[in-house]
Design a protein around this motif. Structure first.
Motif, PDB file in Angstrom:
ATOM      1  N   MET A   1      38.732 -78.444  20.639  1.00 23.11           N
ATOM      2  CA  MET A   1      37.516 -79.238  20.626  1.00 23.11           C
ATOM      3  C   MET A   1      36.321 -78.337  20.875  1.00 23.11           C
ATOM      4  SD  MET A   1      37.467 -81.144  24.320  1.00 23.11           S
ATOM      5  CE  MET A   1      35.734 -81.519  24.434  1.00 23.11           C
ATOM      6  N   LYS A   3      33.459 -76.783  22.651  1.00 23.81           N
ATOM      7  CA  LYS A   3      33.146 -76.688  24.070  1.00 23.81           C
ATOM      8  C   LYS A   3      31.679 -76.997  24.326  1.00 23.81           C
ATOM      9  CE  LYS A   3      36.644 -73.397  25.523  1.00 23.81           C
ATOM     10  NZ  LYS A   3      36.893 -72.079  26.102  1.00 23.81           N
ATOM     11  N   VAL A   6      25.518 -80.330  21.453  1.00 24.07           N
ATOM     12  CA  VAL A   6      24.074 -80.420  21.640  1.00 24.07           C
ATOM     13  C   VAL A   6      23.721 -81.874  21.893  1.00 24.07           C
ATOM     14  CG1 VAL A   6      21.845 -80.126  20.523  1.00 24.07           C
ATOM     15  CG2 VAL A   6      23.623 -78.401  20.252  1.00 24.07           C
ATOM     16  N   GLU A  29      25.543 -79.663  26.325  1.00 27.12           N
ATOM     17  CA  GLU A  29      26.558 -79.876  27.352  1.00 27.12           C
ATOM     18  C   GLU A  29      27.739 -78.983  27.048  1.00 27.12           C
ATOM     19  OE1 GLU A  29      27.349 -83.953  28.730  1.00 27.12           O
ATOM     20  OE2 GLU A  29      29.403 -83.501  28.202  1.00 27.12           O
ATOM     21  N   SER A  31      31.672 -78.146  28.093  1.00 22.96           N
ATOM     22  CA  SER A  31      32.802 -78.751  28.788  1.00 22.96           C
ATOM     23  C   SER A  31      33.600 -77.745  29.602  1.00 22.96           C
ATOM     24  CB  SER A  31      33.710 -79.454  27.787  1.00 22.96           C
ATOM     25  OG  SER A  31      34.197 -78.528  26.859  1.00 22.96           O
ATOM     26  N   GLU A  32      33.564 -76.497  29.230  1.00 24.58           N
ATOM     27  CA  GLU A  32      34.277 -75.475  29.998  1.00 24.58           C
ATOM     28  C   GLU A  32      33.394 -74.248  30.030  1.00 24.58           C
ATOM     29  OE1 GLU A  32      38.561 -74.415  29.100  1.00 24.58           O
ATOM     30  OE2 GLU A  32      38.267 -76.120  27.771  1.00 24.58           O
ATOM     31  N   ALA A  67      30.243 -74.872  33.025  1.00 28.80           N
ATOM     32  CA  ALA A  67      30.417 -76.243  32.572  1.00 28.80           C
ATOM     33  C   ALA A  67      29.278 -77.088  33.112  1.00 28.80           C
ATOM     34  CB  ALA A  67      31.754 -76.777  33.062  1.00 28.80           C
ATOM     35  N   GLY A  68      28.780 -77.963  32.297  1.00 32.03           N
ATOM     36  CA  GLY A  68      27.709 -78.840  32.748  1.00 32.03           C
ATOM     37  C   GLY A  68      26.679 -79.048  31.672  1.00 32.03           C
ATOM     38  N   ARG A 146      27.946 -80.028  12.161  1.00 29.62           N
ATOM     39  CA  ARG A 146      28.775 -79.341  13.153  1.00 29.62           C
ATOM     40  C   ARG A 146      29.968 -78.707  12.453  1.00 29.62           C
ATOM     41  NH1 ARG A 146      27.036 -84.193  15.621  1.00 29.62           N
ATOM     42  NH2 ARG A 146      25.820 -83.765  17.495  1.00 29.62           N
ATOM     43  N   HIS A 148      33.789 -76.632  12.966  1.00 34.51           N
ATOM     44  CA  HIS A 148      34.870 -76.262  13.883  1.00 34.51           C
ATOM     45  C   HIS A 148      34.909 -74.762  13.997  1.00 34.51           C
ATOM     46  CE1 HIS A 148      36.415 -80.125  14.438  1.00 34.51           C
ATOM     47  NE2 HIS A 148      36.797 -80.314  13.199  1.00 34.51           N
ATOM     48  N   ASP A 152      38.223 -69.903  21.666  1.00 34.88           N
ATOM     49  CA  ASP A 152      38.991 -69.046  22.560  1.00 34.88           C
ATOM     50  C   ASP A 152      38.821 -67.591  22.169  1.00 34.88           C
ATOM     51  OD1 ASP A 152      39.802 -71.184  24.051  1.00 34.88           O
ATOM     52  OD2 ASP A 152      41.294 -71.724  22.559  1.00 34.88           O
ATOM     53  N   PRO A 193      32.618 -78.820   7.783  1.00 34.66           N
ATOM     54  CA  PRO A 193      31.776 -79.625   8.663  1.00 34.66           C
ATOM     55  C   PRO A 193      32.633 -80.579   9.488  1.00 34.66           C
ATOM     56  CG  PRO A 193      31.496 -80.278   6.379  1.00 34.66           C
ATOM     57  CD  PRO A 193      32.541 -79.231   6.392  1.00 34.66           C
ATOM     58  N   GLU A 194      32.348 -80.637  10.741  1.00 30.59           N
ATOM     59  CA  GLU A 194      33.103 -81.507  11.638  1.00 30.59           C
ATOM     60  C   GLU A 194      32.721 -82.949  11.372  1.00 30.59           C
ATOM     61  OE1 GLU A 194      33.363 -82.026  16.438  1.00 30.59           O
ATOM     62  OE2 GLU A 194      33.028 -80.072  15.547  1.00 30.59           O
ATOM     63  N   ASN A 195      31.448 -83.171  11.418  1.00 35.37           N
ATOM     64  CA  ASN A 195      30.965 -84.477  11.001  1.00 35.37           C
ATOM     65  C   ASN A 195      29.494 -84.289  10.725  1.00 35.37           C
ATOM     66  OD1 ASN A 195      30.115 -84.026  13.538  1.00 35.37           O
ATOM     67  ND2 ASN A 195      30.963 -85.882  14.415  1.00 35.37           N
TER      68      ASN A 195
ATOM     69  N   ASN B  68      36.771 -85.459  19.615  1.00 32.80           N
ATOM     70  CA  ASN B  68      37.009 -84.090  20.064  1.00 32.80           C
ATOM     71  C   ASN B  68      38.306 -83.474  19.561  1.00 32.80           C
ATOM     72  OD1 ASN B  68      35.293 -85.671  21.776  1.00 32.80           O
ATOM     73  ND2 ASN B  68      35.072 -83.827  22.985  1.00 32.80           N
ATOM     74  N   LEU B  70      40.764 -81.973  17.142  1.00 25.26           N
ATOM     75  CA  LEU B  70      40.484 -81.295  15.878  1.00 25.26           C
ATOM     76  C   LEU B  70      41.280 -81.909  14.733  1.00 25.26           C
ATOM     77  CD1 LEU B  70      40.484 -77.574  17.005  1.00 25.26           C
ATOM     78  CD2 LEU B  70      38.570 -79.127  16.757  1.00 25.26           C
ATOM     79  N   ALA B 467      22.891 -80.747  35.126  1.00 21.93           N
ATOM     80  CA  ALA B 467      23.916 -81.648  35.643  1.00 21.93           C
ATOM     81  C   ALA B 467      25.255 -80.943  35.625  1.00 21.93           C
ATOM     82  CB  ALA B 467      23.987 -82.916  34.798  1.00 21.93           C
ATOM     83  N   GLN B 468      25.979 -81.209  36.684  1.00 20.68           N
ATOM     84  CA  GLN B 468      27.368 -80.784  36.645  1.00 20.68           C
ATOM     85  C   GLN B 468      28.164 -81.906  36.017  1.00 20.68           C
ATOM     86  OE1 GLN B 468      26.743 -79.419  40.331  1.00 20.68           O
ATOM     87  NE2 GLN B 468      26.445 -77.496  39.268  1.00 20.68           N
ATOM     88  N   LEU B 469      29.317 -81.578  35.598  1.00 25.74           N
ATOM     89  CA  LEU B 469      30.137 -82.624  34.997  1.00 25.74           C
ATOM     90  C   LEU B 469      31.108 -83.147  36.032  1.00 25.74           C
ATOM     91  CD1 LEU B 469      30.939 -81.031  31.589  1.00 25.74           C
ATOM     92  CD2 LEU B 469      29.118 -82.571  32.218  1.00 25.74           C
TER      93      LEU B 469
END
Lengths: 200, 897
Positions: A1, A3, A6, A29, A31-32, A67-68, A146, A148, A152, A193-195, B68, B70, B467-469
């Protein structure tokens, strides 16, 4: 997914004189936590006819990214008018904001830009030598594409590229070449394109 | 029965592979193919249930969608608590979602406004391990584990308390694993695969219980999924796609002996999914009918590739209802509402159907209490702790208990609200960050923004974190905080490289310990002085002995034991500890003073060195942070302080030294004649006086595989037969503290009483002796044939042994641990007398009396403090509220004094 997603791009100081810098307030945002920086670019499409008039206004690294939710203002100088064909100086063109991670572009936000004369007289009878006056970004209608990418490490990325469907070509743009148009899925060969949120 | 196809539940025509109704019944999730990606959608349930809500435009239908994944999502499953949603897909990932409560509705940037997500579900964990598409995921009955299966032929068990920890990978299938189901009492998990087998795995050791192949021999072709299901009473496991006389069936497998005598027949194509109703039913009592109680039965829905759905009651020979051509394509998943009356079915054709039954059709559902009674009578699962439903009906007799219970609830609430407050304050997007409103921040963002140049001259902006998550990081931090303490605790273990006696043979245990030592060193953890030191040596059998000059005769000469004696060496070095670095060097017969040969003993401690000379050759040496001791020829034993001062005149040993050992200020000498002495050289007292090993080594060819000396000067002998004895100085007895072959340990099941997963790491001498692996329920298979009462007894006996062993070893930390586990088990299983006795002992006499023999401490722990720790445990079971009250009151009286 992905990470990084926007959340919003706010166009600051719009409309504004042609020569004033572009300012975008970007919130995203993550996520990791990312190991490396994100690279953001603003690309000004000088002429719809040819890519050679594209100007990379600026590119900036953004990091570290834990993350955040984060935000920053991306400011870039106005395009160099001397590099813009006179025929394209006035009218509708496009500015693109792209973001890459590990050299892979995962989002492209496109805005229509309308360069026009404020003076109605000039509008009616534009001067022979275009005088860049006002820039108006259609902030309410971003076009977001967007892609893919592999978030990693590099080894995985090579693997991912290898395992991609060959018919699509080894598609991910490892260097971000400016591409015509608004990043509509159909316009970009070899991208996945992702979407695409086509809402115009 | 009513049938409804809510057309608005769709993935824009793309297939829906999975559906699951939230435990609270207010929403449901679908998973499947989205535009260019996998898609998970959370839908509102009320528009499905009520027509008015469906028409009401103010009631949202779609609550959230997540793109999310894939690739195609094959399975979505809510945890039993409803807090999490797990999704698995073709992208080899499992994502665990949690609702983010602090953010209101939001839109996806760049999309038109109507796609707003009413609820925000955020991915809190991504579980990566599978090397192929994830086909099914399943939460264990108590949400402790999450299982996933994949086309990589494996099933992975994840620790749902600590994602992404993997507890086990179940290997054995030789084909794509396409379905999973947990046994409702949590003893088994079953998986079905394309390899024409259904496998049942035990949850206690994650080993294969059985593999069933016969009903699947004829299975040809493949189905996309093979979702099997376990009945709520646990008696039956029903497979997906099986064949009987070349007809497709759903095979019924009985728990008892895994017999396969029955099946559900009638579908024309392969069965893709079976789903049991979560309720157990009993016949509806009609007025006037005989009051004869009927047998409870289960209800099961079967979906097939033939696009039809059948619903069966286990008390009927024929299906309750069959709906043909419910969809255009194969049925992919089924989910029951928790009340057991509704059912959602999804299909490859991208649509969903809802069936609504009445109680007249299905019967009266048993209450949770009745259901747990069935479980208890069948499986004896410890359910002495009342379920919440039962708790609410129990009368709380005393205000303290009520207060306690309230406090507990309040604490939980507080924690929750504190957490949300924390999140809220840190994260509310429209709110305030560090006392500044977002608007202010935005105004000054450009000025405040930190911009640097990288080495190659590029601009680099540090983004402002707004913001933190709430990605569950908080819990993770908690876990992390706990870790260092564990490490600290375990640092009391033997850390040191162990000096090996010459004739030593390494036992397996020894090897394990060494490995541990090495691992710890790698971690670079600060090292404390070793309080325990394992030493290996062997005892030669009497036959192999040749009499030596100084051999001692024991009272029973025929059984005389003879331990190996270290031979004199020219010089040797011994490392006592590496941090602080301390080593001993011995050089024998180095200096000649007036024709007398002297031996030199050197000790280096963190660079500081001292040396001394002895008149006879040094055979062996040992040291700790407090003392250094050497044993010389002529049976002499000398003890020095850490600075090289002689502490005692040489001790004359009764026979030549075999092994010498130090821990703290304790010195242990094991002589060749198999006698053991321990002295406390600081206090200058004898702890163990020339005790013979005869009683523990007698009779057989046993050898001592390991010796420990605890920090309290208690010697422990591990023998080659797996038994371990420690010498109890106050009773002058050898006590059995551990036995590898102890069948109690293998039958005892007290996992539910363990405080937490980490507590298994409780360390100390007992843990070293018994090994670190949790014995609990190793032999899970045996448990099953054992009646519950027997299991209770063995567990109690085992736990009592552990408490007693920790006490004998004077290991206070372990004593406390096992006492709490024991007490928790007593509370869980409802053993009042023993619990009362413990409390009484811990409390002692409330009013001072001279005749009292009561000691206020046990192994250095204050008993009343222990009792205070026990109280919350006791308070968990309302059954013990009187005991709780008594203890509480008396503790209060004592405190007021």
């Amino acid at each position: 997914m992905a990470k990084v997603s926007v959340l919003n791009v706010a166009v600051l100081e719009n409309p504004s004189p042609f020569h004033s810098p572009f300012r975008f307030e970007i919130s995203f945002e993550c996520s990791e936590a990312l190991a490396d920086d994100l690279e953001w670019k603003i690309i000004y499409v000088g002429s719809a006819e040819s890519e050679e008039f594209d100007q990379i206004l600026d590119s900036v690294l953004v990091g570290p990214v834990p993350a955040g939710r984060h935000m920053f203002v991306f400011q870039a100088d106005a395009p160099n008018p001397s590099l813009i064909p006179e025929t394209d100086a006035v009218g509708v063109t496009v500015v693109l904001i792209t973001c890459t991670y590990h050299g892979q572009e995962f989002i492209r936000v496109g805005y229509y830009v309308n360069n026009e004369y404020l003076n109605p007289e000039l509008r009616e009878n534009p001067p022979m030598k275009p005088d860049f006056s006002q820039r108006n970004i259609l902030a309410s209608n971003p076009r977001v594409t967007r892609f893919h990418i592999n978030w990693d490490n590099n080894m995985d990325r090579l693997e991912a590229i290898e395992t991609q469907d060959p018919s699509l070509g080894c598609g991910l743009p490892l260097n971000c070449t400016p591409i015509k148009g608004l990043g509509l899925p159909g316009c970009i060969p070899g991208l996945l394109p992702e979407n695409s949120m086509d809402c115009i | 029965m009513k049938l409804l196809k809510p057309t608005w539940v769709n993935h824009n025509g793309k297939p829906i592979f999975s559906v699951d109704i939230h435990p609270d019944g207010t929403k449901f999730a679908t998973g499947g193919q989205g535009q260019d990606s996998g898609k998970v959608v959370i839908w509102n349930m009320s528009p499905v249930l009520q027509e008015d809500d469906e028409k009401d435009e103010n009631i949202p239908k779609m609550l959230c969608q997540m793109d999310n994944h894939l690739a195609c999502v094959n399975c979505v499953r809510w945890s039993n608590s409803g807090m999490y949603l797990a999704s698995g897909g073709d992208d080899k990932l499992i994502m665990v979602w949690k609702r983010a409560t602090y953010i209101g509705p939001s839109t996806v940037f760049g999309s038109s406004g109507k796609l707003a997500n009413v609820e925000q579900w955020r991915c809190v964990s991504i579980l990566r391990n599978h090397s192929g598409d994830v086909m099914d995921v399943a939460w264990s009955p108590h949400d402790a584990w999450l299982a996933s299966c994949s086309v990589d032929n494996t099933v992975v068990i994840w620790n749902a308390v600590k994602f992404p920890e993997i507890l086990a990978t179940l290997r054995g299938h030789s084909g794509l694993v396409k379905g999973l189901t947990w046994d409702p009492v949590g003893k088994y998990i079953a998986s079905q695969a394309d390899d024409r087998s259904l496998k049942v795995w035990r949850t206690l050791d994650w080993q294969l219980e059985t593999s069933i192949t016969k009903p699947f021999d004829e299975c040809g072709g493949t189905t996309h999924v093979l979702r099997l299901s376990w009945s709520p009473d646990g008696h039956y496991l029903v497979s997906a796609h099986a064949m009987n006389n070349s007809g497709p069936t759903a095979q019924i497998i009985e728990r008892e002996g895994w017999k396969t005598n029955m099946d559900f027949v009638g579908h024309r194509k392969a069965v893709t999914v079976v789903k049991f109703n979560p309720k157990i039913f009993k016949k509806k009592q009609k007025n006037g009918s005989s009051a004869k109680p009927s047998c409870p039965y289960c209800c099961c829905a079967v979906g097939s590739k033939d696009r039809s759905l059948s619903v069966w009651l286990t008390c009927l020979k024929r299906p309750l209802v069959v709906i043909h051509e419910l969809f255009d394509k194969s049925i992919m998943d089924i989910s029951w509402t928790l009340n057991g009356l509704g059912i959602l079915v999804c299909s490859m054709d991208g649509s969903v159907a809802f069936l609504d039954f009445s109680q007249d059709e299905l019967g009266d559902p048993l209450s949770e209490e009745e259901k747990s009674r069935i479980h208890q009578s069948t499986y004896g699962k410890s359910l002495a702790i009342m379920t919440e439903a039962q708790l609410s009906t129990a009368v709380i007799e005393n205000p303290e208990m009520l207060k306690y219970q309230r406090r507990q609830q309040q604490q939980q609430l507080d924690q929750k609200s504190a957490a949300t407050r924390e999140m809220g304050s840190a994260t509310s997007v429209a709110g305030v960050v560090n006392g500044e409103s977002l608007e202010d921040i935005r105004k000054n963002l450009l000025k405040k923004q930190v911009e640097t140049r990288t080495a190659d001259g590029r601009r680099r902006i540090t983004p402002l974190c707004i913001a933190q998550l709430d990605t569950g990081l908080k819990e993770q931090n908690l876990v992390k905080e706990l870790r260092p303490r564990d490490l600290l605790e375990s640092s009391s273990d033997s850390d040191e490289k162990v000096p090996l006696a010459k004739a030593s043979s390494l036992s397996k245990r020894k090897l394990e310990l060494e490995v541990e030592t090495v691992e710890k060193k790698k971690k670079g953890r600060p090292r404390k002085d070793s309080r325990l030191m394992p030493v290996s040596l062997s005892v030669q059998s009497p036959a192999a002995l040749t009499a030596e000059k100084e051999a001692m005769c024991l009272s029973a000469p025929a059984l005389a034991l003879k331990l190996p004696i270290p031979s004199p060496q020219r010089a040797f070095t011994l490392q006592v500890s590496s941090d602080p670095s301390m080593y001993i060097e011995v050089e024998n017969e180095v200096t000649v003073v007036g024709g007398v040969k002297l031996s030199r003993l050197k000790c280096n401690r963190e660079g500081k060195e001292w040396e001394t000379v002895l008149t006879s050759r040094i055979l062996t040496a040992a040291g700790s942070c407090d003392v250094v001791c050497v044993a010389c020829e002529k049976r002499m034993l000398s003890v020095f302080s850490t600075c090289g001062r002689r502490l005692l005149s040489p001790i004359l040993l009764p026979s030549p030294i075999s092994t010498l050992h130090c821990t703290g200020s304790y010195v242990m000498a094991l002589t060749a004649a198999a006698t053991l002495s321990v002295w406390d050289v600081h206090r200058q007292v004898v702890v163990v006086k020339e005790e013979s090993l005869h009683s523990i080594l007698a009779g057989s060819d046993m050898t001592v595989s390991q010796i420990l000396l605890t920090q309290h000067g208690i010697p422990v002998m591990n023998l080659s037969d797996g038994k371990a004895y420690c010498f109890n100085p106050s009773l002058s007895t050898w006590n059995l503290v551990s036995d590898k072959q102890d069948s109690l340990a293998q039958c005892a099941d007290f996992r539910s009483s363990l405080p937490s997963q980490d507590a298994m790491l409780c360390s100390g001498p007992l843990a070293i002796i018994q090994g670190r692996t949790s014995n609990s329920g190793r032999q899970a298979a045996r448990l099953f044939s054992v009646p519950h009462v027997v299991q209770q007894e063995t567990t109690l006996a085992y736990l009592e042994n552990q408490v007693a062993a920790a006490l004998t070893l004077q290991s206070s930390h372990e004593y406390r641990h096992w006492l709490l586990v024991y007490a928790r088990y007593l509370v869980n299983e409802g053993f009042e007398y023993r619990l009362r006795e413990i409390c009484k002992d811990l409390l002692g006499p409330v009013h001072y009396s001279t005749g009292s023999q009561w000691e206020s401490t046990v192994v250095g722990l204050r008993k009343r403090e222990l009792l205070k720790e026990l109280l919350p445990v006791i308070g968990q079971n309302l059954r013990f509220q009187r005991l709780f009250t008594e203890c509480q009151e008396q503790l209060d009286i004592l405190r007021d004094k």
